[in-house]
Scaffold this motif. Structure first.
Motif, PDB file in Angstrom:
ATOM      1  N   PRO A  54       0.815  -1.224   0.000  1.00 10.05           N
ATOM      2  CA  PRO A  54       0.000   0.000   0.000  1.00 10.05           C
ATOM      3  C   PRO A  54       0.846   1.271   0.000  1.00 10.05           C
ATOM      4  CG  PRO A  54      -0.897  -1.599   1.543  1.00 10.05           C
ATOM      5  CD  PRO A  54       0.441  -2.128   1.114  1.00 10.05           C
ATOM      6  N   VAL A  55       1.952   1.276   0.745  1.00  9.84           N
ATOM      7  CA  VAL A  55       2.831   2.452   0.778  1.00  9.84           C
ATOM      8  C   VAL A  55       3.446   2.693  -0.596  1.00  9.84           C
ATOM      9  CG1 VAL A  55       4.855   3.492   1.876  1.00  9.84           C
ATOM     10  CG2 VAL A  55       3.318   2.019   3.201  1.00  9.84           C
ATOM     11  N   TYR A  56       3.871   1.623  -1.242  1.00  8.74           N
ATOM     12  CA  TYR A  56       4.482   1.720  -2.567  1.00  8.74           C
ATOM     13  C   TYR A  56       3.499   2.344  -3.558  1.00  8.74           C
ATOM     14  CZ  TYR A  56       6.375  -0.019  -7.036  1.00  8.74           C
ATOM     15  OH  TYR A  56       6.831  -0.144  -8.333  1.00  8.74           O
ATOM     16  N   PHE A  57       2.273   1.828  -3.586  1.00  5.33           N
ATOM     17  CA  PHE A  57       1.304   2.364  -4.549  1.00  5.33           C
ATOM     18  C   PHE A  57       0.857   3.775  -4.175  1.00  5.33           C
ATOM     19  CE2 PHE A  57       0.975  -1.995  -6.097  1.00  5.33           C
ATOM     20  CZ  PHE A  57       0.857  -1.776  -7.455  1.00  5.33           C
ATOM     21  N   ARG A  58       0.781   4.084  -2.900  1.00  8.97           N
ATOM     22  CA  ARG A  58       0.459   5.468  -2.524  1.00  8.97           C
ATOM     23  C   ARG A  58       1.573   6.418  -2.946  1.00  8.97           C
ATOM     24  NH1 ARG A  58      -2.014   3.211   2.250  1.00  8.97           N
ATOM     25  NH2 ARG A  58      -0.073   3.493   3.435  1.00  8.97           N
ATOM     26  N   THR A  59       2.809   5.937  -2.922  1.00  5.35           N
ATOM     27  CA  THR A  59       3.913   6.761  -3.400  1.00  5.35           C
ATOM     28  C   THR A  59       3.750   7.056  -4.888  1.00  5.35           C
ATOM     29  OG1 THR A  59       5.440   5.890  -1.738  1.00  5.35           O
ATOM     30  CG2 THR A  59       6.419   6.881  -3.695  1.00  5.35           C
ATOM     31  N   LEU A  60       3.414   6.040  -5.669  1.00  5.91           N
ATOM     32  CA  LEU A  60       3.153   6.275  -7.099  1.00  5.91           C
ATOM     33  C   LEU A  60       2.058   7.325  -7.275  1.00  5.91           C
ATOM     34  CD1 LEU A  60       3.091   2.619  -8.545  1.00  5.91           C
ATOM     35  CD2 LEU A  60       5.050   4.127  -8.293  1.00  5.91           C
ATOM     36  N   ASP A  61       0.998   7.153  -6.518  1.00  3.50           N
ATOM     37  CA  ASP A  61      -0.143   8.068  -6.611  1.00  3.50           C
ATOM     38  C   ASP A  61       0.260   9.487  -6.205  1.00  3.50           C
ATOM     39  OD1 ASP A  61      -2.698   9.096  -6.809  1.00  3.50           O
ATOM     40  OD2 ASP A  61      -3.474   8.042  -5.059  1.00  3.50           O
ATOM     41  N   ASP A  62       0.953   9.615  -5.088  1.00  2.00           N
ATOM     42  CA  ASP A  62       1.323  10.934  -4.576  1.00  2.00           C
ATOM     43  C   ASP A  62       2.290  11.665  -5.500  1.00  2.00           C
ATOM     44  OD1 ASP A  62      -0.262  10.449  -2.382  1.00  2.00           O
ATOM     45  OD2 ASP A  62       1.404   9.931  -1.051  1.00  2.00           O
ATOM     46  N   ARG A  63       3.173  10.939  -6.128  1.00  2.00           N
ATOM     47  CA  ARG A  63       4.192  11.581  -6.973  1.00  2.00           C
ATOM     48  C   ARG A  63       3.672  11.882  -8.378  1.00  2.00           C
ATOM     49  NH1 ARG A  63       5.602  11.853  -2.724  1.00  2.00           N
ATOM     50  NH2 ARG A  63       5.005  13.946  -3.328  1.00  2.00           N
ATOM     51  N   LEU A  64       2.561  11.248  -8.764  1.00  2.00           N
ATOM     52  CA  LEU A  64       2.058  11.391 -10.124  1.00  2.00           C
ATOM     53  C   LEU A  64       1.091  12.572 -10.210  1.00  2.00           C
ATOM     54  CD1 LEU A  64       2.471   9.772 -12.768  1.00  2.00           C
ATOM     55  CD2 LEU A  64       0.387   8.501 -12.201  1.00  2.00           C
ATOM     56  N   ALA A  65       1.309  13.417 -11.202  1.00  2.52           N
ATOM     57  CA  ALA A  65       0.419  14.550 -11.430  1.00  2.52           C
ATOM     58  C   ALA A  65      -0.943  14.059 -11.921  1.00  2.52           C
ATOM     59  CB  ALA A  65       1.032  15.497 -12.459  1.00  2.52           C
TER      60      ALA A  65
END
Length: 439
Positions: free
Chosen positions: A302-313
């Motif tokens: 979940p942390v990994y995918f939230r990182t993708l989400d947070d960093r993606l415009a």
């Protein structure tokens, strides 16, 4: 190509104990580099007999021919025919499996107690029947008998640094011996089979280009790469005019990737940071990550995918390449400490496609819009690596890696290839998009 010196003593074991070993007395003999290989574990006669009986019962139903050094009653091989597996030291073989399960099976190969003329063929049969090898009652009791992951190998930020270093910081020179000129250490995409060595570099570039196309990477794209490898994807993205920030936890990989970036004259477009994905900052038009999720661990998906989400415009695209396994097998084995964990990839866990998609759905605004599987291509990629590694055994030895290490890596490459040939493993390229709320 310039490479850096090995980061660790090459003939040290490819695993470190979770708890440091006690310091020997000044006059004590030097410890062996492979204590769990040179010493056969003690096993009672009763346990050995039970292990032998269970093994032979399982093997009789498989399309294998297993020959034991002590024969099997009338001396006939066990199994229904097929690839040959020669057990040279049955007592040691049974003792290792009886005390260590599949960890012991791999260690027995490292010790030379069994072998196979067609190692991939024999392992492919075992991989195809993995769910049947352990009797159903014992499967249900796995939590009682199967070893569990050491706490020190959790993929916390500090744990991840240690886990990554133990594999990827072995030696850039070692990896350069069996990888192609792109230094890509992930599945290639071939135009057809059989694959040949002279086609591997082109197939690796094809793989990278497909991911960059999925992510829409072009001139001016702000790209975040999670997991640098040795820099091929970052180089090809920069060639398209993208501005790349690439993250890695491997000092050895970063050093060589930076050399390659400078040699290509792309230092103004590529930044390679020694940084955990959880420490990433900034906003990007695209995120790409190649076979990185396997090192994250289920606890941190979940942390990994939230990182993708947070960093993606908003409106951005994320392209992932991921090794996968069947969901039921993932659930059954996710807490088990395996030979691969001990000797090759500490802390790793291969997800299922269901786990990937459910994690993204439940924890992010990312939505999967495309998934392409190409497991047969990974089998061919691994075959080419294995053949190259074997052909260059003398060069591997010259780097200081001993015979036990070479058997370890031969088994690892063959074991992985068998997983894909049997269909137990697959590899996918994913495209995730993040909707723009303004639209």
């Amino acid at each position: 190509m310039t490479t850096t010196r090995p980061a660790t003593t090459p003939d040290a074991p490819a695993t470190r104990p979770a708890v440091p070993a006690p310091r020997p007395a000044p006059d004590a003999p030097a410890p062996t580099p492979w204590p769990d290989i040179t010493t056969v574990p003690r096993s009672s006669r009763a346990r050995g007999a039970v292990t032998a009986a269970l093994l032979r019962r399982a093997l009789r139903e498989l399309p294998l021919r297993v020959r034991f050094g002590d024969g099997d009653g009338d001396g006939e091989p066990v199994g229904r025919g097929g690839p040959v597996l020669e057990v040279r030291d049955p007592d040691a073989f049974h003792a290792r499996i009886g005390t260590g399960g599949l960890v012991g099976f791999g260690e027995s190969y490292m010790a030379g107690e069994w072998d196979a003329p067609d190692l991939v063929g024999a392992l492919t049969v075992l991989a195809a029947h993995a769910a049947e090898l352990v009797p159903a009652p014992l499967q249900r009791l796995r939590g009682l008998w199967a070893p569990r992951h050491p706490g020190a190998e959790r993929n916390t930020p500090d744990g991840s640094r240690s886990n990554i270093s133990r594999h990827y910081d072995l030696s850039n020179d070692l990896f350069a011996l069996f990888l192609d000129d792109t230094l890509s250490y992930s599945a290639a995409v071939f135009r057809g089979f059989p694959a040949t060595w002279d086609l591997l570099a082109a197939a690796q570039r094809r793989k990278v280009d497909r991911l960059l196309d999925l992510a829409g990477v072009g001139a001016g794209t702000r790209l975040l790469e999670i997991g640098t490898g040795w820099g091929e994807l970052a180089l090809r993205a920069a060639d398209r005019g993208a501005r790349v920030t690439s993250l890695t936890l491997s000092r050895e990989q970063r050093a060589l990737a930076l050399e390659r970036v400078r040699a290509a004259g792309l230092a103004d477009r590529v930044s390679i940071e020694l940084c955990d994905y959880r420490e990433a900052r900034g906003t990007y038009d695209a995120v790409v990550s190649v076979e990185m999720i396997e090192a994250v661990g289920a606890e941190f998906w979940p942390v990994y995918f939230r990182t993708l989400d947070d960093r993606l415009a908003p409106g951005g695209r994320a392209a992932l390449q991921a090794i996968t396994m069947p969901h039921e097998r993932m659930l059954a084995t996710r807490d088990t400490f395996t030979w691969i964990h001990k000797y090759v990839f500490p802390g790793g866990l291969i997800p299922s496609t269901r786990a990937i998609e459910e994690t993204a759905r439940d924890h992010t605004r990312l939505r999967p819009v495309r998934r392409d599987g190409f497991g047969a291509h990974y089998a061919e990629t691994l075959r080419l690596w294995r053949e190259r590694f074997t052909a260059r055994a003398d060069d591997v030895e010259a780097l200081g890696f001993d015979a036990t290490f070479r058997r370890l890596w031969t088994f690892y490459l063959a074991y992985s290839e068998a997983g894909f040939r049997s269909g137990y493993l697959d590899v996918h390229q994913y495209l995730f998009t993040k909707e723009d709320p303004a639209r």
